[in-house]
Motif scaffolding. Structure first.
Motif, PDB file in Angstrom:
ATOM      1  N   ASN A  92       0.551  -0.669   0.159  1.00 39.12           N
ATOM      2  CA  ASN A  92      -0.124   0.485   0.025  1.00 39.12           C
ATOM      3  C   ASN A  92       0.412   1.336  -0.154  1.00 39.12           C
ATOM      4  OD1 ASN A  92      -3.425  -1.203   0.358  1.00 39.12           O
ATOM      5  ND2 ASN A  92      -1.567  -2.576   1.989  1.00 39.12           N
ATOM      6  N   GLY A  93       1.319   1.490  -0.823  1.00 41.33           N
ATOM      7  CA  GLY A  93       2.265   2.182  -1.517  1.00 41.33           C
ATOM      8  C   GLY A  93       3.641   2.400  -0.826  1.00 41.33           C
ATOM      9  N   SER A  94       4.991   2.683  -1.457  1.00 43.40           N
ATOM     10  CA  SER A  94       5.934   2.373  -1.404  1.00 43.40           C
ATOM     11  C   SER A  94       6.604   3.101   0.269  1.00 43.40           C
ATOM     12  CB  SER A  94       7.154   3.348  -2.280  1.00 43.40           C
ATOM     13  OG  SER A  94       7.080   4.370  -2.036  1.00 43.40           O
ATOM     14  N   ASN A  95       5.970   3.173   0.665  1.00 46.95           N
ATOM     15  CA  ASN A  95       5.833   3.748   2.422  1.00 46.95           C
ATOM     16  C   ASN A  95       5.940   2.491   2.897  1.00 46.95           C
ATOM     17  OD1 ASN A  95       6.359   6.119   2.188  1.00 46.95           O
ATOM     18  ND2 ASN A  95       4.915   6.838   3.300  1.00 46.95           N
ATOM     19  N   LEU A 163      19.114   5.170   0.810  1.00 49.70           N
ATOM     20  CA  LEU A 163      19.660   6.313  -0.477  1.00 49.70           C
ATOM     21  C   LEU A 163      17.862   5.980  -0.922  1.00 49.70           C
ATOM     22  CD1 LEU A 163      22.928   4.290  -2.346  1.00 49.70           C
ATOM     23  CD2 LEU A 163      22.569   5.822  -0.997  1.00 49.70           C
ATOM     24  N   CYS A 164      17.954   7.160  -2.209  1.00 50.94           N
ATOM     25  CA  CYS A 164      16.953   8.106  -2.701  1.00 50.94           C
ATOM     26  C   CYS A 164      17.341   8.807  -3.710  1.00 50.94           C
ATOM     27  CB  CYS A 164      16.374   8.475  -1.463  1.00 50.94           C
ATOM     28  SG  CYS A 164      14.840   9.440  -2.194  1.00 50.94           S
ATOM     29  N   SER A 165      16.940   8.356  -5.150  1.00 52.17           N
ATOM     30  CA  SER A 165      17.526   8.582  -6.378  1.00 52.17           C
ATOM     31  C   SER A 165      16.459   8.538  -7.342  1.00 52.17           C
ATOM     32  CB  SER A 165      18.493   7.607  -6.374  1.00 52.17           C
ATOM     33  OG  SER A 165      19.043   8.205  -8.126  1.00 52.17           O
ATOM     34  N   VAL A 192      16.951   1.376  -2.067  1.00 50.93           N
ATOM     35  CA  VAL A 192      17.376   2.480  -3.120  1.00 50.93           C
ATOM     36  C   VAL A 192      15.657   2.885  -3.459  1.00 50.93           C
ATOM     37  CG1 VAL A 192      18.200   3.781  -5.351  1.00 50.93           C
ATOM     38  CG2 VAL A 192      19.949   2.096  -4.411  1.00 50.93           C
ATOM     39  N   ASP A 193      15.390   3.666  -3.370  1.00 50.14           N
ATOM     40  CA  ASP A 193      14.048   4.679  -3.305  1.00 50.14           C
ATOM     41  C   ASP A 193      13.919   5.401  -4.068  1.00 50.14           C
ATOM     42  OD1 ASP A 193      11.734   6.301  -3.017  1.00 50.14           O
ATOM     43  OD2 ASP A 193      11.522   5.714  -0.801  1.00 50.14           O
ATOM     44  N   GLU A 194      13.192   4.970  -5.381  1.00 45.51           N
ATOM     45  CA  GLU A 194      13.006   5.662  -6.331  1.00 45.51           C
ATOM     46  C   GLU A 194      12.079   5.708  -6.816  1.00 45.51           C
ATOM     47  OE1 GLU A 194      15.524   3.285  -9.661  1.00 45.51           O
ATOM     48  OE2 GLU A 194      16.684   3.374  -9.325  1.00 45.51           O
ATOM     49  N   ALA A 195      11.312   6.799  -6.271  1.00 42.88           N
ATOM     50  CA  ALA A 195       9.658   7.154  -6.369  1.00 42.88           C
ATOM     51  C   ALA A 195       9.704   7.922  -7.508  1.00 42.88           C
ATOM     52  CB  ALA A 195       9.702   7.402  -4.992  1.00 42.88           C
ATOM     53  N   TYR A 196      10.658   8.586  -7.973  1.00 45.80           N
ATOM     54  CA  TYR A 196      10.685   9.546  -8.826  1.00 45.80           C
ATOM     55  C   TYR A 196      11.597   9.197  -9.713  1.00 45.80           C
ATOM     56  CZ  TYR A 196       8.966  12.396  -4.928  1.00 45.80           C
ATOM     57  OH  TYR A 196       8.232  12.454  -4.106  1.00 45.80           O
ATOM     58  N   GLY A 197      12.059   7.516  -9.827  1.00 45.70           N
ATOM     59  CA  GLY A 197      12.923   6.900 -10.455  1.00 45.70           C
ATOM     60  C   GLY A 197      12.639   7.820 -12.115  1.00 45.70           C
ATOM     61  N   ARG A 218       9.379   0.977  -6.168  1.00 43.49           N
ATOM     62  CA  ARG A 218       9.080   2.798  -6.860  1.00 43.49           C
ATOM     63  C   ARG A 218       7.449   2.656  -6.194  1.00 43.49           C
ATOM     64  NH1 ARG A 218      10.969   3.347 -12.578  1.00 43.49           N
ATOM     65  NH2 ARG A 218      13.668   3.408 -12.462  1.00 43.49           N
ATOM     66  N   THR A 219       6.914   3.646  -6.856  1.00 42.17           N
ATOM     67  CA  THR A 219       5.991   3.528  -6.664  1.00 42.17           C
ATOM     68  C   THR A 219       4.296   4.244  -7.232  1.00 42.17           C
ATOM     69  OG1 THR A 219       4.069   5.346  -5.183  1.00 42.17           O
ATOM     70  CG2 THR A 219       6.322   6.385  -6.115  1.00 42.17           C
ATOM     71  N   PHE A 220       3.087   3.958  -7.782  1.00 43.32           N
ATOM     72  CA  PHE A 220       2.187   4.359  -8.456  1.00 43.32           C
ATOM     73  C   PHE A 220       1.940   5.846  -7.920  1.00 43.32           C
ATOM     74  CE2 PHE A 220       0.857   0.549 -11.417  1.00 43.32           C
ATOM     75  CZ  PHE A 220       2.228  -0.061 -10.901  1.00 43.32           C
ATOM     76  N   SER A 221       2.188   6.576  -7.291  1.00 40.43           N
ATOM     77  CA  SER A 221       1.776   7.031  -7.169  1.00 40.43           C
ATOM     78  C   SER A 221       2.327   9.114  -7.908  1.00 40.43           C
ATOM     79  CB  SER A 221       2.445   7.918  -5.391  1.00 40.43           C
ATOM     80  OG  SER A 221       1.669   7.024  -4.479  1.00 40.43           O
ATOM     81  N   LYS A 222       3.662   8.927  -8.421  1.00 35.55           N
ATOM     82  CA  LYS A 222       4.025  10.309  -8.405  1.00 35.55           C
ATOM     83  C   LYS A 222       3.796   9.912 -10.445  1.00 35.55           C
ATOM     84  CE  LYS A 222       5.607  11.054  -4.798  1.00 35.55           C
ATOM     85  NZ  LYS A 222       5.017  11.563  -3.896  1.00 35.55           N
ATOM     86  N   THR A 223       5.248   8.972 -10.500  1.00 37.14           N
ATOM     87  CA  THR A 223       4.934   9.067 -12.550  1.00 37.14           C
ATOM     88  C   THR A 223       3.758   8.719 -12.442  1.00 37.14           C
ATOM     89  OG1 THR A 223       6.188   6.972 -12.145  1.00 37.14           O
ATOM     90  CG2 THR A 223       7.012   8.833 -12.549  1.00 37.14           C
ATOM     91  N   LEU A 229      -4.015   6.042  -5.041  1.00 42.73           N
ATOM     92  CA  LEU A 229      -5.138   4.618  -5.029  1.00 42.73           C
ATOM     93  C   LEU A 229      -3.448   3.378  -4.074  1.00 42.73           C
ATOM     94  CD1 LEU A 229      -5.483   2.438  -6.884  1.00 42.73           C
ATOM     95  CD2 LEU A 229      -3.853   2.034  -7.975  1.00 42.73           C
ATOM     96  N   ARG A 230      -2.887   4.352  -3.746  1.00 42.13           N
ATOM     97  CA  ARG A 230      -1.670   3.815  -2.326  1.00 42.13           C
ATOM     98  C   ARG A 230      -0.960   2.927  -2.813  1.00 42.13           C
ATOM     99  NH1 ARG A 230       0.705   6.115  -1.492  1.00 42.13           N
ATOM    100  NH2 ARG A 230       1.281   5.793   0.878  1.00 42.13           N
ATOM    101  N   LEU A 231      -0.455   2.496  -3.633  1.00 40.49           N
ATOM    102  CA  LEU A 231       0.154   1.520  -4.590  1.00 40.49           C
ATOM    103  C   LEU A 231       1.826   1.919  -5.025  1.00 40.49           C
ATOM    104  CD1 LEU A 231       0.252  -1.618  -5.482  1.00 40.49           C
ATOM    105  CD2 LEU A 231      -0.861  -0.911  -7.599  1.00 40.49           C
ATOM    106  N   GLY A 232       2.422   0.985  -4.319  1.00 37.64           N
ATOM    107  CA  GLY A 232       3.829   1.062  -4.346  1.00 37.64           C
ATOM    108  C   GLY A 232       4.728  -0.457  -3.847  1.00 37.64           C
TER     109      GLY A 232
HETATM  110  N1  PMP Z   1       9.710   7.494  -1.275  1.00 39.21           N
HETATM  111  C1  PMP Z   1       9.663   9.260  -1.417  1.00 39.21           C
HETATM  112  C2  PMP Z   1      10.772   9.518  -1.880  1.00 39.21           C
HETATM  113  C3  PMP Z   1       8.731   9.812  -1.607  1.00 39.21           C
HETATM  114  O1  PMP Z   1       9.219  11.359  -1.813  1.00 39.21           O
HETATM  115  C4  PMP Z   1       7.117   9.214  -1.263  1.00 39.21           C
HETATM  116  C5  PMP Z   1       6.273  10.576  -1.101  1.00 39.21           C
HETATM  117  N2  PMP Z   1       5.944  11.321  -0.461  1.00 39.21           N
HETATM  118  C6  PMP Z   1       7.760   8.124  -1.064  1.00 39.21           C
HETATM  119  C7  PMP Z   1       8.398   7.482  -0.722  1.00 39.21           C
HETATM  120  C8  PMP Z   1       5.582   7.676  -0.658  1.00 39.21           C
HETATM  121  O2  PMP Z   1       5.075   7.413  -1.408  1.00 39.21           O
HETATM  122  P1  PMP Z   1       4.044   6.325  -1.319  1.00 39.21           P
HETATM  123  O3  PMP Z   1       2.517   7.332  -2.374  1.00 39.21           O
HETATM  124  O4  PMP Z   1       3.865   5.272  -2.629  1.00 39.21           O
HETATM  125  O5  PMP Z   1       3.992   5.381   0.026  1.00 39.21           O
END
Ligand code: PMP
Length: 362
Positions: A92-95, A163-165, A192-197, A218-223, A229-232
């Motif tokens: 439920n989200g990458s969180n 890491l976050c990239s 490696v958190d690629e939420a914005y990959g 990765r996440t469905f939340s951004k791109t 939806l809250r899916l990662g």
């Molecule tokens: N990782 C990073 C770097 C983010 O900026 C965010 C959202 N702000 C998340 C994870 C969490 O995203 P999600 O909505 O998939 O829980």
């Protein structure tokens, strides 16, 4: 039988001592006409996706639990990245992916390592799972040198390194050499958190393999334009995915979410077009900000970190809110004195932001 506690009787029990001093997640949700504070996509997903999802929902057996392993969704994600479904964990989200990682590999007596400033939830989620957090610092330009990263890992010996990239909130990508240096320094899992990959040119996905202690989130939340939806998901060694499944609650992915994510992946081209448009818009925004008295950091994400010159970040944030433009106030975060972060919006939204910022600063 003893009576229930009466009003004014004994107070509620104390929570876990290590939580008492921690604040929950905080991001101002104030009303504003232009909301550029949470790095969402300004564009909705394609209407065809919505129609497909509605059609699919008619076939859901609502009285039954959803398919527990989310097989079809994981197959679709695995297809996207050229890995096996057994190397994909969805949540439920990458969180929630990050939480599962900390539950499985962190916990009492173990350490997590972050390089600040970075996504605050890495340290926060680690703390919540009882993992001790060591926060190393980036250089003044927010870059992370491979040797410095490796030295921190060797010194701290973390169970989990984050890491976050591209890095939230700086927008910088990690050098592949840094990722490799951390992997070589070991021990522990590198996340490696690629939420914005997809906004960036480089990815650590190509390094994922069953014998490598690397997890890419990765996440469905951004791109994918699906924050609601809250899916990662994570792409990880099969053994790690097995551990993440063990700590996840049964049936944590509902049937609608599984279908919605799987159907979204059919519209990859539309996603890539939206991303390309946002990258071009980011460059326009950065170029326009260069004419204002602000320092701007180069970004490979859908947001831009900036520092107004000679003005307190919070004052500028408030003045923007007065003009109904909401950005993220990062000015009180460690290492980010005076900085604010703006999400790339539609051209019209960004023009509103630019006009408001110019008015506030000049
Ligand atoms: N990782 C990073 C770097 C983010 O900026 C965010 C959202 N702000 C998340 C994870 C969490 O995203 P999600 O909505 O998939 O829980």
């Amino acid at each position: 039988m003893s009576p229930l506690p009466a009003p004014g009787g004994p107070s509620l029990p104390a929570p876990r001592a290590d939580l008492a001093m921690r604040e929950g997640y905080h991001s101002a949700q104030v009303g504003a006409e232009v909301r550029l504070n949470t790095n969402e996509s300004p564009y909705p997903p394609p209407p065809e996706w919505q129609a497909e999802l509605l059609a699919e929902m008619a076939g859901i057996a609502w009285n039954r639990y959803p398919e527990r392993a989310a097989r079809a969704l994981r197959e679709a994600i695995a297809d996207l990245h050229g890995v096996r479904p057994g190397q994909v964990f969805a949540a439920n989200g990458s969180n929630e992916v990050l939480q599962a990682l900390c539950l499985a590999y962190g916990g009492p007596g173990r350490r997590a390592l972050t390089f600040e400033p970075t996504y605050a939830l890495h340290a926060h989620i680690a703390h919540l799972t009882g993992t001790a957090v060591v926060q190393a610092e980036r250089a003044g330009d927010f870059r992370l040198d491979p040797a410095a990263a490796a030295a921190a890992v060797s010194g701290v010996r973390p169970a989990v390194t984050f890491l976050c990239s591209p890095n939230n909130p700086t927008g910088l990508v990690e050098d592949p050499e840094t990722v490799e240096a951390v992997l070589r320094a070991g021990p522990g899992i590198l996340v490696v958190d690629e939420a914005y990959g997809q906004f960036a040119a480089t990815s650590a996905l190509g390094l994922v393999g069953d014998a490598t202690p690397l997890v890419v989130c990765r996440t469905f939340s951004k791109t994918w334009s699906l924050a609601a939806l809250r899916l990662g998901y994570a792409v990880a060694p099969g053994e790690v995915v097995g551990m993440l499944e063990r700590v996840a609650l049964p049936y944590h992915l509902d049937a609608v979410k599984q279908a919605a994510g799987r159907l979204a992946l059919r519209h990859r081209q539309a996603m890539e077009q939206r991303v390309a448009g946002l990258v071009a818009e980011r460059e326009r925004l950065v170029a326009a900000m260069a004419a204002l008295p602000v320092r701007v950091w180069p970004s490979q994400a859908n947001f831009v970190l900036f520092r107004p010159e000679g003005r307190a970040g919070l004052d500028v944030w408030k003045a923007l809110v007065e003009r109904s433009v909401l950005v993220r106030d990062t000015s009180s975060w460690p290492g980010l004195d005076g900085c604010l972060r703006v999400t790339v919006g539609t051209p019209a939204e960004d023009d509103r932001f630019l006009a408001a910022l110019a008015e506030v600063l000049t």
